[in-house]
Design an enzyme around this catalytic site. Structure first.
Site, PDB file in Angstrom:
ATOM      1  CE  LYS A  51      -4.817  -3.859   0.337  1.00 44.84           C
ATOM      2  NZ  LYS A  51      -4.910  -2.579   1.046  1.00 44.84           N
ATOM      3  CG  HIS A 106      -4.143  -6.686   4.800  1.00 44.39           C
ATOM      4  ND1 HIS A 106      -3.797  -5.685   5.684  1.00 44.39           N
ATOM      5  CD2 HIS A 106      -5.247  -6.214   4.148  1.00 44.39           C
ATOM      6  CE1 HIS A 106      -4.618  -4.667   5.566  1.00 44.39           C
ATOM      7  NE2 HIS A 106      -5.512  -4.966   4.639  1.00 44.39           N
ATOM      8  NE  ARG A 107      -6.791  -4.036   8.525  1.00 46.04           N
ATOM      9  CZ  ARG A 107      -5.614  -3.653   9.015  1.00 46.04           C
ATOM     10  NH1 ARG A 107      -4.957  -4.460   9.823  1.00 46.04           N
ATOM     11  NH2 ARG A 107      -5.098  -2.478   8.709  1.00 46.04           N
ATOM     12  CG  ASP A 142      -9.326  -1.191   9.238  1.00 47.19           C
ATOM     13  OD1 ASP A 142     -10.211  -1.654   8.493  1.00 47.19           O
ATOM     14  OD2 ASP A 142      -8.525  -0.316   8.870  1.00 47.19           O
ATOM     15  CD  GLU A 158      -8.191  -4.194   2.145  1.00 42.94           C
ATOM     16  OE1 GLU A 158      -7.253  -3.407   2.278  1.00 42.94           O
ATOM     17  OE2 GLU A 158      -9.258  -4.064   2.789  1.00 42.94           O
ATOM     18  CG  ASN A 217      -7.827  -4.658  -3.226  1.00 38.97           C
ATOM     19  OD1 ASN A 217      -8.684  -3.817  -3.468  1.00 38.97           O
ATOM     20  ND2 ASN A 217      -8.082  -5.719  -2.482  1.00 38.97           N
ATOM     21  CG  ASP A 226      -2.220  -0.771   0.936  1.00 32.94           C
ATOM     22  OD1 ASP A 226      -2.227  -1.606   0.009  1.00 32.94           O
ATOM     23  OD2 ASP A 226      -3.212  -0.550   1.658  1.00 32.94           O
TER      24      ASP A 226
END
Length: 427
Positions: free
Chosen positions: A410, A384-385, A313, A341, A95, A51
């Site tokens: 990311k 990623h999360r 998040d 995402e 993304n 990112d």
């Protein structure tokens, strides 16, 4: 990195100290503001990730001189004084929703034609509210496709609008992008949020970074901002550790009954996601707030009913703590997580169910019931999360593998190494 990675369970409470890498949110905000500033800015403690590389590369394509030294967590930016040197650019944003939304707003003050695009998932992520806000402010801004998502094309001769109105119901990043661009506009601007504003702490973060570079902003009414066209001044700026990333390590303490200290964060950190610690305290943990660190001490956990709109998040993190609590946990008011995402509500519920946890999907969130995760490979949906949060399950249950672990690049390329290092003494 391999196609999957198996998480090694711990056999005792995890105790340790860790400092996550710099905040993605702060790094990308500081990059955009520094690009608009007069003079040179040096950012320290920056995050090396997909990112942040997307943002730095795009600024370079816009004619901004950006020198990265990720080995030393440093970036130097020669600000363009509120101008966009390039009259044409085709920006590839992968993304990175943060990047494409900030850059779309940034391009509005240029003089030329700019196209912004990304990967397949990016072409499913809504950006119409920001495009509409710019179009209503006199910029020729359009979405190329018919689904109100990227690619976006901006044709502009600069921004000269007294007022901009923008919806904040889907993402606060639309407003953040407009706010950060505003000091470089041709005249003072009033920016108004229409309807609900999700994730207000991210707006507070944006305003704090803007103030640090000399911006003059007033908020005479809630969610109405008057921004002076006074520009920014370059400076040295240090990036806090990523509070969203820290949530995984706080969760390690919670689910293992351990004690984990995260350095570099504190109660008054710029990032609202430090509020995740309060959620763990509500579940039964103990927290120690220090001047330059936060410690979470794991205690017996109980399920809670929680509104996570302002710390959305970290909703996936809490969802992976919840199976180890006594009683159900209901996560509310995170419907906007469906357009990140991946659909982060459906994906979390699907994967929890796949490991044998009773989880229910709601329009605005989910309910997770206690249970023992069963061995399986977690699908991560190029998110990623998903990878980072579901790795927590493997600390308590054997046979949990994470598919596509490289997707963490990311925002946190070395996450699994850091997690293993923290847990090593308890395995």
């Amino acid at each position: 990195m391999s196609d999957s990675i198996e998480i090694q369970p711990v056999t005792s409470p995890v105790r340790g100290t860790i400092r996550p890498p710099g905040s993605k949110s702060l790094t990308n905000r500081a990059l955009m503001i520094a690009a608009l500033a007069d003079g040179t800015t040096t950012l320290t403690g920056v995050l090396e990730s997909v990112d942040t590389q997307v943002m730095a590369n795009a600024l370079g394509q816009l004619g901004i001189l950006v020198e990265t030294d990720f080995a030393n967590q440093s970036i130097t930016i020669q600000g363009a004084g509120g101008k966009i040197p390039a009259a044409k650019a085709d920006l590839w944003c992968e993304n990175s929703g943060t990047s494409i939304r900030f850059l779309t707003a940034l391009c509005a003050i240029g003089n030329g034609t700019y196209r912004l695009d990304g990967n397949e998932r990016m072409r499913e992520r809504p950006i119409a509210p920001l495009v509409a806000a710019l179009a209503n402010a006199g910029i020729e801004a359009t979405c190329e496709l018919t689904n109100d998502c990227p690619p976006v094309v901006i044709r502009t001769k600069g921004l000269n609008a007294e007022t901009i109105e923008v919806s904040g119901a889907i993402s606060s990043q639309y407003l953040s992008g407009l706010l950060m661009m505003a000091p470089a506009a041709q005249s003072d601007i009033t920016i108004r949020v229409v309807g609900e504003l999700v994730s207000r702490p991210y707006i507070d973060m944006t305003l704090e970074v803007m103030h640090s570079f000399g911006a003059v902003i007033e908020e005479p009414e809630p969610n109405q901002f008057r921004v002076k066209a006074t520009g920014y001044t370059g400076r040295e700026y240090d990036i806090e550790p990523d509070a969203s990333a820290a949530s995984y390590f706080f969760a390690v303490a919670a689910i293992t009954g351990g004690e984990v200290t995260v350095e570099g964060l504190h109660r008054n950190a710029l990032q609202g996601d430090v509020g995740f610690v309060d959620a763990l305290v509500e579940m039964g943990c103990e927290a120690k707030w220090n001047t330059n660190s936060i410690t979470v001490i794991g205690k017996p956990l109980k399920g809670i009913d929680i509104d996570m709109n302002t710390i959305s998040d970290t909703a996936q993190t809490l969802a992976c703590v919840a199976p180890f609590a006594e009683g159900p946990t209901r996560i509310r008011n995170v419907a906007h997580n469906r357009v990140k995402e991946t659909d982060r509500i459906q994906a979390v519920v699907d994967e929890l169910q796949r490991v044998g946890i009773n989880a229910e999907e709601h329009e605005d969130g989910m309910t997770i019931h206690p249970g023992s995760p069963q061995s399986t490979t977690i699908h991560t949906y190029d998110d990623h999360r998903m990878a980072m949060s579901f790795a927590l399950l493997g600390l308590k249950s054997p046979g949990i593998s994470i598919a596509d672990p490289g997707c963490t690049s990311k925002t946190y390329p070395h996450y699994f190494e850091d997690l293993e290092r923290l847990c090593r003494g308890a395995q």
